[in-house]
Design a protein around this motif. Structure first.
Motif, PDB file in Angstrom:
ATOM      1  N   GLN A   1       0.828  -1.210   0.000  1.00 18.43           N
ATOM      2  CA  GLN A   1       0.000   0.000   0.000  1.00 18.43           C
ATOM      3  C   GLN A   1       0.867   1.266   0.000  1.00 18.43           C
ATOM      4  O   GLN A   1       0.606   2.220   0.714  1.00 18.43           O
ATOM      5  CB  GLN A   1      -0.976   0.003   1.166  1.00 18.43           C
ATOM      6  CG  GLN A   1      -1.974  -1.148   1.115  1.00 18.43           C
ATOM      7  CD  GLN A   1      -3.132  -0.996   2.087  1.00 18.43           C
ATOM      8  OE1 GLN A   1      -4.259  -1.295   1.737  1.00 18.43           O
ATOM      9  NE2 GLN A   1      -2.868  -0.530   3.299  1.00 18.43           N
ATOM     10  N   HIS A   2       1.966   1.225  -0.802  1.00 18.30           N
ATOM     11  CA  HIS A   2       2.870   2.364  -0.982  1.00 18.30           C
ATOM     12  C   HIS A   2       3.692   2.676   0.262  1.00 18.30           C
ATOM     13  O   HIS A   2       4.271   3.759   0.361  1.00 18.30           O
ATOM     14  CB  HIS A   2       2.102   3.602  -1.466  1.00 18.30           C
ATOM     15  CG  HIS A   2       1.445   3.402  -2.784  1.00 18.30           C
ATOM     16  ND1 HIS A   2       2.025   3.751  -3.981  1.00 18.30           N
ATOM     17  CD2 HIS A   2       0.238   2.832  -3.106  1.00 18.30           C
ATOM     18  CE1 HIS A   2       1.213   3.431  -4.981  1.00 18.30           C
ATOM     19  NE2 HIS A   2       0.120   2.868  -4.474  1.00 18.30           N
TER      20      HIS A   2
ATOM     21  N   GLY B   1       2.253  -1.710  -4.366  1.00 20.69           N
ATOM     22  CA  GLY B   1       1.136  -0.767  -4.372  1.00 20.69           C
ATOM     23  C   GLY B   1      -0.081  -1.304  -3.640  1.00 20.69           C
ATOM     24  O   GLY B   1       0.031  -2.023  -2.647  1.00 20.69           O
ATOM     25  N   CYS B   2      -1.264  -0.947  -4.151  1.00 16.47           N
ATOM     26  CA  CYS B   2      -2.525  -1.339  -3.519  1.00 16.47           C
ATOM     27  C   CYS B   2      -3.108  -2.590  -4.184  1.00 16.47           C
ATOM     28  O   CYS B   2      -2.800  -2.902  -5.338  1.00 16.47           O
ATOM     29  CB  CYS B   2      -3.532  -0.197  -3.607  1.00 16.47           C
ATOM     30  SG  CYS B   2      -3.097   1.255  -2.619  1.00 16.47           S
TER      31      CYS B   2
ATOM     32  N   GLY C   1      -7.067  -0.179  -0.683  1.00 18.55           N
ATOM     33  CA  GLY C   1      -7.101  -0.195  -2.140  1.00 18.55           C
ATOM     34  C   GLY C   1      -8.449   0.208  -2.684  1.00 18.55           C
ATOM     35  O   GLY C   1      -9.458   0.298  -1.975  1.00 18.55           O
TER      36      GLY C   1
ATOM     37  N   MET D   1      -2.223   6.435  -4.269  1.00 20.18           N
ATOM     38  CA  MET D   1      -1.726   5.663  -5.402  1.00 20.18           C
ATOM     39  C   MET D   1      -0.709   6.425  -6.235  1.00 20.18           C
ATOM     40  O   MET D   1       0.001   5.836  -7.054  1.00 20.18           O
ATOM     41  CB  MET D   1      -2.898   5.211  -6.268  1.00 20.18           C
ATOM     42  CG  MET D   1      -3.854   4.284  -5.533  1.00 20.18           C
ATOM     43  SD  MET D   1      -5.085   3.517  -6.599  1.00 20.18           S
ATOM     44  CE  MET D   1      -4.066   2.433  -7.582  1.00 20.18           C
TER      45      MET D   1
ATOM     46  N   PRO E   1       0.586  -1.699  -8.418  1.00 18.23           N
ATOM     47  CA  PRO E   1      -0.687  -2.211  -7.899  1.00 18.23           C
ATOM     48  C   PRO E   1      -1.021  -3.598  -8.456  1.00 18.23           C
ATOM     49  O   PRO E   1      -0.468  -4.029  -9.465  1.00 18.23           O
ATOM     50  CB  PRO E   1      -1.693  -1.168  -8.366  1.00 18.23           C
ATOM     51  CG  PRO E   1      -1.097  -0.636  -9.644  1.00 18.23           C
ATOM     52  CD  PRO E   1       0.385  -0.633  -9.437  1.00 18.23           C
TER      53      PRO E   1
ATOM     54  N   ASN F   1      -6.004  -3.724  -9.913  1.00 17.17           N
ATOM     55  CA  ASN F   1      -6.728  -2.449  -9.958  1.00 17.17           C
ATOM     56  C   ASN F   1      -7.199  -2.173 -11.382  1.00 17.17           C
ATOM     57  O   ASN F   1      -6.427  -1.729 -12.229  1.00 17.17           O
ATOM     58  CB  ASN F   1      -5.835  -1.301  -9.476  1.00 17.17           C
ATOM     59  CG  ASN F   1      -5.487  -1.448  -8.014  1.00 17.17           C
ATOM     60  OD1 ASN F   1      -6.118  -2.219  -7.305  1.00 17.17           O
ATOM     61  ND2 ASN F   1      -4.488  -0.718  -7.565  1.00 17.17           N
TER      62      ASN F   1
ATOM     63  N   GLY G   1      -0.375   6.380 -11.242  1.00 22.04           N
ATOM     64  CA  GLY G   1       0.464   5.923 -10.139  1.00 22.04           C
ATOM     65  C   GLY G   1       1.789   6.653 -10.103  1.00 22.04           C
ATOM     66  O   GLY G   1       2.135   7.408 -11.013  1.00 22.04           O
TER      67      GLY G   1
ATOM     68  N   THR H   1      -3.860   1.649 -16.355  1.00 21.44           N
ATOM     69  CA  THR H   1      -3.085   2.242 -15.269  1.00 21.44           C
ATOM     70  C   THR H   1      -1.800   2.841 -15.820  1.00 21.44           C
ATOM     71  O   THR H   1      -1.096   2.212 -16.621  1.00 21.44           O
ATOM     72  CB  THR H   1      -2.734   1.181 -14.205  1.00 21.44           C
ATOM     73  OG1 THR H   1      -3.940   0.642 -13.669  1.00 21.44           O
ATOM     74  CG2 THR H   1      -1.917   1.789 -13.071  1.00 21.44           C
TER      75      THR H   1
END
Length: 542
Positions: free
Chosen positions: A147-148, A176-177, A184, A199, A219, A222, A232, A258
């Protein structure tokens, strides 16, 4: 009617109970702990304080609630623990280390410590390091979702019963998420400003040990839409040590529509079987750079599948490069050319830039022996041992061991502050001199040949010299044995006229040189002093 009321009453009781449970969880989640070390074990209890292995908590949620949110904290898995369900929690500590080795005790050996999972997920809300511990699956995969936040698999981590070749049985590490989990996204619209801001932050994944892993730089899952693409941040992934990575999806996994920033992958050790840009279509990055200084990469693909019209893989934005930077040793490897030809557009040779100002001293250098230090490259973390030169002696102040006397030399000594080495040097002997006044030296004789020499002198000597007498020897030749003597005992520093009758000097010996020697006696020692000579008998009187 009564049945309806009864049913409604049960529903109301259940609703109240649920609200109470939510309230209790909210209070636990928001309450700030004060501990920096908490013990976790399935053999403990949920109500234990978690402060010792004997009073370990059996709940990871409880363990996190005890941590100080403003400090670096540690959760010690000190026994067999099984994660039940998924775990996601708000900010709990400045940073968290989860380990089974603490205080010189390896609980894997002493208490069979293991972290068991089965298809679970674990979301990070703080920078977290996992080290010296064992994960074991009883069936499914495990998703570790950054989650970053910085997620690090440090040294000594083992994944038991996982299979990196199968997505459903692998140990996942996601920078990432994760769609629909933790913080997320759950919608293609991504309308929450907080989620958008999250994000767009960079990701940071470091893996230095472990096996059967799938690493995702960005991620996972996503799914956006072309009309509302996900934006992102930059992606940072480091693989090194003894890590064995089955797949590395640099940009993301299953995250369509993305756009991410610059992707930076470092392989400085370990092994990566498959390195992909991504394994899904409609992902774009500003650039991708692979820094490869050690370890192995079996295969690299930007576009692992699909067709030219509908490729599956990572696209690079206009003006961006796919750069392979490698050391000369890596470039000599058997599959380097194949890796480079698989999608890279630029190539450069990596030269280590070691941080010599912040090295780790392994053996300190001393006055008499060289030392050893470990320096780390500023860009790739490669380390190199170097020799530290001898420091040289650090001598202290000079101290007198033998004082100088009048006419006798002394000695002083200084000792190294770090060893027994020392140096000595001579202290000059105390001395004196007779200074002639200007135009003060003269010699004369009368008609009978009786001569006299006169000179005005000043005695200069050491302040603490105990002078008993001083004077001059005078002779017609350079042999002092034929000299006459005149001596005085006046105090040093005063001018004194010395008068001495000379031996018979015939008139025809005018201009004969006169030789003179001065002397001083002090503290029972007589020393001869140089004195300017060269006066000649040049006057006839009487």
């Amino acid at each position: 009617m009564n049945t309806v009321k009864k049913h409604f009453g049960k529903f109301g009781i259940a609703l109240v109970a649920a609200l109470l449970m939510l309230l209790t969880f909210a209070l636990c989640a928001s309450a700030a702990g004060t501990e920096t070390v908490v013990y976790l074990s399935g053999s403990g209890t949920n109500t234990a304080d978690g402060l010792t292995p004997e009073t370990a908590t059996s709940s990871i949620n409880t363990a996190y609630s005890l941590l100080d949110p403003d400090k670096d904290c540690t959760v010690v898995v000190c026994g067999e623990f099984t994660q039940v369900g998924n775990f996601a929690r708000a900010h709990s500590a400045k940073s968290i280390t989860i380990t089974s080795v603490y205080g010189d005790v390896d609980y894997r050996k002493t208490n069979k410590a293991v972290y068991k999972v089965n298809g679970n997920r674990f979301a990070l809300a703080d920078d977290t390091t996992f080290e010296n511990m064992t994960f074991e699956t009883t069936g499914g995969s495990f998703l570790l979702v950054g989650q970053h936040h910085a997620v690090t698999i440090g040294e000594g981590v083992t994944m038991k019963n996982f299979d990196g070749s199968q997505d459903g049985k692998a140990f996942w590490i996601i920078g990432g998420c994760q769609w629909g989990f933790g913080g997320g996204p759950t919608s293609k619209t991504y309308t929450t400003d907080a989620l958008k801001a999250l994000m767009q932050k960079p990701t940071d994944v470091t893996v230095m040990s472990g096996n059967d892993m799938i690493v995702v730089g960005g991620p996972r899952g996503n799914v956006g839409a072309e009309a509302n693409r996900i934006t992102g941040g930059d992606i940072h992934v480091t693989i090194g040590g003894t890590a064995r990575v089955a797949k590395l999806d640099a940009a993301g996994s299953g995250s369509r529509y993305t756009d991410v920033g610059n992707i930076n992958v470092r392989v400085i050790g370990g092994s990566v079987k498959y390195l992909y840009g991504t394994r899904v279509n409609n992902m774009t990055a500003q650039s991708l750079t692979l820094l490869w200084t050690d370890g192995s990469i079996d295969l690299f693909k930007m576009m692992p599948s699909g067709t030219a019209a509908a490729p599956v893989g990572l696209s690079i934005a206009d003006g961006g490069d796919v750069t392979l930077e490698a050391t000369e040793d890596v470039q000599k490897g058997s599959n380097y050319a194949t890796i480079y030809a698989s999608g890279f557009t630029a190539e450069t040779t990596h030269t280590h830039d070691f941080d010599t100002e912040n090295g780790k001293v392994l053996t300190p250098a001393t006055c008499q022996a060289e030392g050893r230090a470990l320096y780390t490259c500023k860009t790739c973390s490669t380390t190199e041992e170097i020799t530290l030169p001898k420091t040289g002696h650090a001598f202290g102040e000079w101290t007198t061991t033998t004082p100088a006397g009048f006419g006798t030399k002394g000695e002083e000594k200084r000792i190294c502050k770090n060893c027994d080495a020392f140096e000595t040097r001579e202290i000059p002997a105390q001395t004196a001199k007779l200074e002639l006044g200007s135009n003060s030296l003269s010699a004369e004789t009368n008609k009978a040949g009786e001569g006299t020499i006169r000179m005005i002198v000043k005695l200069v000597t050491a302040a603490n010299a105990n002078v008993t007498r001083y004077g001059i020897f005078v002779a017609k030749t350079s042999a002092i044995g034929d000299a006459k003597l005149v001596a005085y005992t006046k105090a040093p520093g005063t001018e004194t006229t010395l008068v001495l009758d000379l031996a018979f000097i015939p008139h025809d010996e005018l201009d004969t040189p006169v030789y003179a020697w001065a002397f001083v006696e002090a503290d029972g020692v007589q020393i001869t002093l140089p004195l300017a000579v060269g006066a000649s008998v040049n006057t006839i009187i009487g």
